[in-house]
Design a protein around this motif. Structure first.
Motif, PDB file in Angstrom:
ATOM      1  N   ILE A 157       1.915 -10.309  -1.783  1.00 40.92           N
ATOM      2  CA  ILE A 157       1.752  -9.426  -0.626  1.00 40.92           C
ATOM      3  C   ILE A 157       0.407  -8.738  -0.820  1.00 40.92           C
ATOM      4  O   ILE A 157       0.292  -7.756  -1.550  1.00 40.92           O
ATOM      5  CB  ILE A 157       2.891  -8.401  -0.523  1.00 40.92           C
ATOM      6  CG1 ILE A 157       4.252  -9.119  -0.502  1.00 40.92           C
ATOM      7  CG2 ILE A 157       2.734  -7.554   0.736  1.00 40.92           C
ATOM      8  CD1 ILE A 157       5.439  -8.164  -0.443  1.00 40.92           C
ATOM      9  N   ALA A 160      -0.555  -4.645   0.242  1.00 43.90           N
ATOM     10  CA  ALA A 160       0.731  -4.089   0.668  1.00 43.90           C
ATOM     11  C   ALA A 160       0.590  -2.631   1.080  1.00 43.90           C
ATOM     12  O   ALA A 160       1.283  -2.166   1.989  1.00 43.90           O
ATOM     13  CB  ALA A 160       1.761  -4.223  -0.453  1.00 43.90           C
ATOM     14  N   TRP A 190       9.357  -5.314   3.569  1.00 41.96           N
ATOM     15  CA  TRP A 190       8.723  -6.616   3.723  1.00 41.96           C
ATOM     16  C   TRP A 190       9.747  -7.735   3.699  1.00 41.96           C
ATOM     17  O   TRP A 190      10.768  -7.644   3.023  1.00 41.96           O
ATOM     18  CB  TRP A 190       7.723  -6.861   2.590  1.00 41.96           C
ATOM     19  CG  TRP A 190       6.677  -5.806   2.442  1.00 41.96           C
ATOM     20  CD1 TRP A 190       6.785  -4.635   1.738  1.00 41.96           C
ATOM     21  CD2 TRP A 190       5.374  -5.813   3.018  1.00 41.96           C
ATOM     22  NE1 TRP A 190       5.618  -3.924   1.837  1.00 41.96           N
ATOM     23  CE2 TRP A 190       4.733  -4.621   2.617  1.00 41.96           C
ATOM     24  CE3 TRP A 190       4.677  -6.708   3.830  1.00 41.96           C
ATOM     25  CZ2 TRP A 190       3.439  -4.299   2.997  1.00 41.96           C
ATOM     26  CZ3 TRP A 190       3.387  -6.402   4.215  1.00 41.96           C
ATOM     27  CH2 TRP A 190       2.772  -5.208   3.807  1.00 41.96           C
ATOM     28  N   CYS A 195       4.522 -12.418   4.696  1.00 39.45           N
ATOM     29  CA  CYS A 195       3.967 -11.176   4.161  1.00 39.45           C
ATOM     30  C   CYS A 195       2.746 -10.675   4.926  1.00 39.45           C
ATOM     31  O   CYS A 195       1.974  -9.854   4.410  1.00 39.45           O
ATOM     32  CB  CYS A 195       3.601 -11.364   2.693  1.00 39.45           C
ATOM     33  SG  CYS A 195       4.948 -11.970   1.662  1.00 39.45           S
ATOM     34  N   PRO A 198       4.169  -5.562   7.406  1.00 34.61           N
ATOM     35  CA  PRO A 198       5.465  -4.998   7.028  1.00 34.61           C
ATOM     36  C   PRO A 198       6.444  -4.993   8.188  1.00 34.61           C
ATOM     37  O   PRO A 198       6.052  -4.921   9.358  1.00 34.61           O
ATOM     38  CB  PRO A 198       5.109  -3.572   6.592  1.00 34.61           C
ATOM     39  CG  PRO A 198       3.835  -3.263   7.309  1.00 34.61           C
ATOM     40  CD  PRO A 198       3.096  -4.563   7.403  1.00 34.61           C
TER      41      PRO A 198
END
Length: 313
Positions: A157, A160, A190, A195, A198
């Protein structure tokens, strides 16, 4: 209240200096691991990680060392005991490597992999799904999922959070769903199969968010932050749904409608006066939780009866 009236059953002397991280085995009540540091010769900071056995008696408790966890790393930041099906395993996250260990009467290295150079790892969590073959690692602004059979990164991810990711946790009931939190004051959810963005984002703290933890009833989560607050989050849109047969559904339709809880923050707890660095749910009572702050204050709380009955009835 009765659940506050507990006493310390034993105090164990930890001869390796300050404890920065502690983890207890969910499968053996007498095994723990610690990440620690101490100063040598008044100038050198020495870090380490150790597996211990709780021995002795209540009158004379003893920490018996089983093994050292510092192979491949000068600093070990976190340890995580294996989930169901991996009872004899433990993973350690260091400044440069992820290491899997076999824990029995001693400690043996099973396998390891190097982490990206110049990364800053912050958190490690074992995936309760995937037959215990996957762990999640947070470092810098990213989250990486590693397959423990090959010790290779399988999912990333990327970005993130806009700042450092401080923690992550896997949904205990829904595969592919994880929660993350970080220095951007937010908590994010998530789907690891996609990915790119979100599923949900909550800006539920005014400073860094250090910890996020799922309840076994996965619509509830706890977060703790540097704003001295603990937040109880409600995320029904991403929670698992128990199967309902037709008769139960008819009875439910006949009963008066209950008030739906809003998605987001349900309650905030402000009993701390310093940064909250850790939160945890009780494994014996799903409505009981603890939080720990920088000033050493440990606070026990219970989810209110109103929220509890709204969920279970």
């Amino acid at each position: 209240k009765q659940w506050y009236q507990r006493r310390v059953r034993g105090s164990y002397h930890h001869n390796r200096g300050e404890i920065w991280h502690i983890a207890s085995s969910p499968h053996s009540r007498d095994l723990i691991s610690t990440c620690h540091s101490h100063v040598e010769n008044e100038v050198n900071l020495v870090s380490g990680a150790t597996v211990w056995k709780l021995a002795g008696s209540n009158e004379e408790p003893i920490l018996e060392e089983l093994g050292d966890l510092t192979a491949h790393n000068s600093t070990v930041r976190s340890t995580e005991w294996g989930v169901e099906g991996c009872e004899g395993a433990l993973c350690s996250l260091g400044d440069s490597s992820l290491v899997k260990w076999d824990i029995d009467s001693d400690v043996r290295e099973h396998s390891f992999c190097d982490l990206p150079k110049r990364s800053f790892p912050t958190a490690l969590r074992w995936n309760p799904h995937s037959s215990g073959n996957q762990v999640g690692v947070a470092s810098d602004q990213h989250v990486r999922l590693h397959d423990l059979r090959t010790m290779k990164c399988t999912t990333v991810i990327d970005g993130a959070h806009s700042q450092t990711v401080r923690d992550l946790d896997f949904n205990p009931n829904r595969q592919y769903c994880i929660a993350t939190c970080g220095d951007d004051c937010s908590t994010r959810f998530w789907d690891t199969r996609n990915c790119t963005r979100p599923l949900l984002t909550f800006s539920n703290h005014s400073h860094w968010v250090w910890r996020v933890r799922y309840n076994l009833r996965d619509q509830l989560l706890l977060t703790g932050g540097s704003d001295s607050k603990v937040s109880l989050l409600n995320v029904p849109s991403l929670a698992s749904v128990d199967p309902v047969d037709e008769e139960e559904e008819e009875e439910e339709n006949k009963s008066p409608e209950k008030e739906e809880m809003r998605e987001g923050i349900l309650e905030e707890y402000d009993k701390h006066e310093d940064s909250v660095y850790s939160v945890a749910w009780s494994t014996a009572d799903p409505w009981l939780f603890a939080s720990l702050s920088n000033d050493g204050r440990l606070v026990l709380n219970k989810v209110s009866k109103e929220i509890k009955f709204n969920i279970i009835l």
